[in-house]
Every structure is written in structure tokens, then in C-alpha cells.
Design a protein around this motif. Structure first.
Motif, PDB file in Angstrom:
ATOM      1  N   THR A  23      25.318  -6.893 -17.371  1.00  0.00           N
ATOM      2  CA  THR A  23      25.282  -8.002 -16.415  1.00  0.00           C
ATOM      3  C   THR A  23      23.838  -8.338 -16.039  1.00  0.00           C
ATOM      4  N   VAL A  24      23.002  -7.320 -15.901  1.00  0.00           N
ATOM      5  CA  VAL A  24      21.583  -7.552 -15.599  1.00  0.00           C
ATOM      6  C   VAL A  24      20.940  -8.350 -16.728  1.00  0.00           C
ATOM      7  N   CYS A  25      21.233  -7.981 -17.954  1.00  0.00           N
ATOM      8  CA  CYS A  25      20.694  -8.717 -19.113  1.00  0.00           C
ATOM      9  C   CYS A  25      21.082 -10.189 -19.023  1.00  0.00           C
ATOM     10  N   HIS A  26      22.341 -10.428 -18.684  1.00  0.00           N
ATOM     11  CA  HIS A  26      22.823 -11.811 -18.565  1.00  0.00           C
ATOM     12  C   HIS A  26      22.113 -12.538 -17.418  1.00  0.00           C
ATOM     13  N   ARG A  27      22.005 -11.908 -16.254  1.00  0.00           N
ATOM     14  CA  ARG A  27      21.390 -12.550 -15.088  1.00  0.00           C
ATOM     15  C   ARG A  27      19.918 -12.863 -15.315  1.00  0.00           C
ATOM     16  N   LEU A  28      19.241 -12.003 -16.049  1.00  0.00           N
ATOM     17  CA  LEU A  28      17.814 -12.217 -16.312  1.00  0.00           C
ATOM     18  C   LEU A  28      17.567 -13.018 -17.581  1.00  0.00           C
ATOM     19  N   ALA A  29      18.646 -13.304 -18.317  1.00  0.00           N
ATOM     20  CA  ALA A  29      18.540 -13.990 -19.603  1.00  0.00           C
ATOM     21  C   ALA A  29      17.552 -13.257 -20.515  1.00  0.00           C
ATOM     22  N   SER A  30      17.706 -11.934 -20.555  1.00  0.00           N
ATOM     23  CA  SER A  30      16.825 -11.083 -21.351  1.00  0.00           C
ATOM     24  C   SER A  30      17.643 -10.227 -22.303  1.00  0.00           C
ATOM     25  N   LYS A  53       0.834  -1.204   0.000  1.00  0.00           N
ATOM     26  CA  LYS A  53       0.000   0.000   0.000  1.00  0.00           C
ATOM     27  C   LYS A  53       0.872   1.258   0.000  1.00  0.00           C
ATOM     28  N   GLY A  54       0.312   2.323  -0.497  1.00  0.00           N
ATOM     29  CA  GLY A  54       0.945   3.619  -0.393  1.00  0.00           C
ATOM     30  C   GLY A  54       2.021   3.880  -1.436  1.00  0.00           C
ATOM     31  N   MET A  55       2.135   3.022  -2.418  1.00  0.00           N
ATOM     32  CA  MET A  55       3.201   3.222  -3.381  1.00  0.00           C
ATOM     33  C   MET A  55       2.818   2.537  -4.688  1.00  0.00           C
ATOM     34  N   THR A  56       3.261   3.094  -5.788  1.00  0.00           N
ATOM     35  CA  THR A  56       3.014   2.480  -7.088  1.00  0.00           C
ATOM     36  C   THR A  56       3.885   1.243  -7.207  1.00  0.00           C
ATOM     37  N   ALA A  57       3.300   0.121  -7.508  1.00  0.00           N
ATOM     38  CA  ALA A  57       4.065  -1.121  -7.630  1.00  0.00           C
ATOM     39  C   ALA A  57       4.500  -1.323  -9.075  1.00  0.00           C
ATOM     40  N   PRO A  58       5.641  -2.006  -9.261  1.00  0.00           N
ATOM     41  CA  PRO A  58       6.023  -2.348 -10.624  1.00  0.00           C
ATOM     42  C   PRO A  58       4.901  -3.146 -11.276  1.00  0.00           C
ATOM     43  N   GLY A  59       4.763  -2.996 -12.588  1.00  0.00           N
ATOM     44  CA  GLY A  59       3.668  -3.620 -13.290  1.00  0.00           C
ATOM     45  C   GLY A  59       3.847  -5.089 -13.590  1.00  0.00           C
ATOM     46  N   SER A  60       5.038  -5.636 -13.377  1.00  0.00           N
ATOM     47  CA  SER A  60       5.228  -7.038 -13.734  1.00  0.00           C
ATOM     48  C   SER A  60       6.206  -7.725 -12.791  1.00  0.00           C
ATOM     49  N   THR A  61       6.100  -9.032 -12.799  1.00  0.00           N
ATOM     50  CA  THR A  61       7.037  -9.842 -12.024  1.00  0.00           C
ATOM     51  C   THR A  61       8.444  -9.684 -12.583  1.00  0.00           C
ATOM     52  N   SER A  62       8.575  -9.512 -13.884  1.00  0.00           N
ATOM     53  CA  SER A  62       9.894  -9.315 -14.496  1.00  0.00           C
ATOM     54  C   SER A  62      10.567  -8.056 -13.961  1.00  0.00           C
ATOM     55  N   GLN A  63       9.795  -6.993 -13.802  1.00  0.00           N
ATOM     56  CA  GLN A  63      10.364  -5.768 -13.252  1.00  0.00           C
ATOM     57  C   GLN A  63      10.810  -5.976 -11.808  1.00  0.00           C
ATOM     58  N   LEU A  64      10.027  -6.737 -11.057  1.00  0.00           N
ATOM     59  CA  LEU A  64      10.407  -7.030  -9.674  1.00  0.00           C
ATOM     60  C   LEU A  64      11.689  -7.856  -9.634  1.00  0.00           C
ATOM     61  N   ARG A  65      11.810  -8.829 -10.525  1.00  0.00           N
ATOM     62  CA  ARG A  65      13.041  -9.623 -10.584  1.00  0.00           C
ATOM     63  C   ARG A  65      14.237  -8.744 -10.922  1.00  0.00           C
ATOM     64  N   LEU A  66      14.044  -7.797 -11.819  1.00  0.00           N
ATOM     65  CA  LEU A  66      15.122  -6.862 -12.141  1.00  0.00           C
ATOM     66  C   LEU A  66      15.513  -6.085 -10.882  1.00  0.00           C
ATOM     67  N   ALA A 126      23.701 -16.713   5.090  1.00  0.00           N
ATOM     68  CA  ALA A 126      23.108 -17.010   6.390  1.00  0.00           C
ATOM     69  C   ALA A 126      21.590 -17.021   6.286  1.00  0.00           C
ATOM     70  N   PRO A 127      20.922 -17.863   7.103  1.00  0.00           N
ATOM     71  CA  PRO A 127      19.462 -17.870   7.095  1.00  0.00           C
ATOM     72  C   PRO A 127      18.941 -16.460   7.382  1.00  0.00           C
ATOM     73  N   GLY A 128      17.876 -16.104   6.670  1.00  0.00           N
ATOM     74  CA  GLY A 128      17.280 -14.795   6.873  1.00  0.00           C
ATOM     75  C   GLY A 128      17.771 -13.768   5.866  1.00  0.00           C
ATOM     76  N   SER A 129      18.854 -14.086   5.149  1.00  0.00           N
ATOM     77  CA  SER A 129      19.310 -13.140   4.138  1.00  0.00           C
ATOM     78  C   SER A 129      18.487 -13.353   2.878  1.00  0.00           C
ATOM     79  N   HIS A 130      18.420 -12.331   2.058  1.00  0.00           N
ATOM     80  CA  HIS A 130      17.600 -12.410   0.851  1.00  0.00           C
ATOM     81  C   HIS A 130      18.494 -12.432  -0.347  1.00  0.00           C
ATOM     82  N   THR A 131      18.272 -13.408  -1.212  1.00  0.00           N
ATOM     83  CA  THR A 131      19.085 -13.471  -2.400  1.00  0.00           C
ATOM     84  C   THR A 131      18.226 -13.552  -3.642  1.00  0.00           C
ATOM     85  N   ALA A 132      17.517 -14.515  -3.883  1.00  0.00           N
ATOM     86  CA  ALA A 132      16.886 -14.718  -5.142  1.00  0.00           C
ATOM     87  C   ALA A 132      15.560 -14.068  -5.245  1.00  0.00           C
ATOM     88  N   ALA A 133      15.140 -13.909  -6.521  1.00  0.00           N
ATOM     89  CA  ALA A 133      13.880 -13.393  -6.895  1.00  0.00           C
ATOM     90  C   ALA A 133      12.949 -14.423  -7.224  1.00  0.00           C
TER      91      ALA A 133
END
Length: 170
Positions: free
Chosen positions: A65-72, A38-51, A163-170
């Protein structure tokens, strides 16, 4: 020459199927969390969130490098960056060592948006994991750590288990 044991093969197939089903369920949950912010415009797609996840993990990452990581393809990533920049989640900067290359970084607003999504995700996961018996939680933690390590190795990612609790993947 001995025949391979059928039992491990069946177990691996079941584990792969279970992991795939969980990923699909988590995708739906993450999408729900993204749309529920709430309170904010969200990205329009899951792809944008992964980026955004990729850029968050590696502040100042090069567009190539982003292009390579996303295979896009570069035009696809450029359009996603245009949209994210337009809503104030992303900024593009010239590379410090090569003015012809572009680096990406999330804005404070973009980081805040990801934090809200992660908090909602973590709440959902905490509730589910909290309902599991302790032995199953321990096995899950160990199994996920091993899976994460192998996925990083399999995709040429030099990072090791976090370590557990860290965030890595999309």
C-alpha cells in the motif's frame, strides 16, 4: 451551444498557479524544518520523510500500500525502509493476517522526529497566517478545506475533510 465564460477559466488558472507556487514554497520550508531538527539523525531525503508521513497516518500499513501511495517501485520503498529502520525511525512487522506481507510502523523515535518537524512547520505557518487580515484567514481556511477534500477524492482516498489542525499530507 454557449461559449464557456473566460473569467472563471482565468481565475482557475491563477488559483492553480498560486497553489502550485505555494506547494513549492512549502516544500522548501518543510525541507528547512526537517534539516533544522536538532538532537536526532534526520532522514536523508524528502522521499523518506514522505514515507514516514504515510506510515504515520496509517499505523501498520502494508508495504504494498505504501508503494501505491507513493507511486514508487517496491525496491525503492524497500531501500527507504532499510535506511529509516537503520536510524531507528521505522519498524517492519509481519502482517497479522498474512505472514508473507510486511506492515510498517513508526517507532516512538520516528514519531517524535515527525512531531518536531510539524511543530517547526506549524510555527512558520502560524506566523504567516497570523499576519493575514481575518477575512483572508477565513477564506484560506475554507478554500484549503475544499481543496483537501477534492484532492482526497481525486486520488481515491475515502477519507473526508479533517478538522483544522490535523495533519494529513506530506
Amino acid at each position: 451551444m454557449t461559449a464557456p465564460d473566460a473569467a472563471p477559466s482565468r481565475i482557475w488558472q491563477e488559483a492553480t498557479h498560486s497553489a502550485s507556487s505555494i506547494v513549492e514554497l512549502l516544500d522548501v520550508m518543510w525541507d528547512h524544518a526537517r534539516n533544522a531538527t536538532k538532537g536526532m539523525t534526520a532522514p536523508g531525503s524528502t522521499s523518506q520523510l514522505r514515507l514516514m508521513y504515510v506510515v504515520d497516518r496509517e499505523d501498520g500499513i502494508r508495504m504494498r500500500t505504501v508503494c501505491h501511495r507513493l507511486a514508487s517501485a517496491a525496491p525503492t520503498v524497500t531501500r527507504m525502509c532499510d535506511r529509516l529502520q537503520a536510524i531507528g525511525f521505522l519498524e517492519r512487522l509481519p502482517s497479522p493476517d498474512n505472514g508473507r506481507e510486511i506492515t510498517l510502523r513508526l517507532t516512538p523515535t520516528g514519531k517524535e522526529h515527525l512531531q518536531r518537524i510539524r511543530e517547526q512547520r506549524d510555527t512558520m505557518l502560524h506566523q504567516a497566517i497570523d499576519n493575514m487580515p481575518p477575512a483572508e484567514r477565513d477564506a484560506l481556511a475554507l478554500g484549503l478545506a475544499g481543496l483537501q477534500t477534492q484532492l482526497h477524492v481525486g486520488h481515491g482516498d475515502a477519507r473526508t475533510h479533517q478538522a483544522p489542525g490535523s495533519h494529513t499530507a506530506a
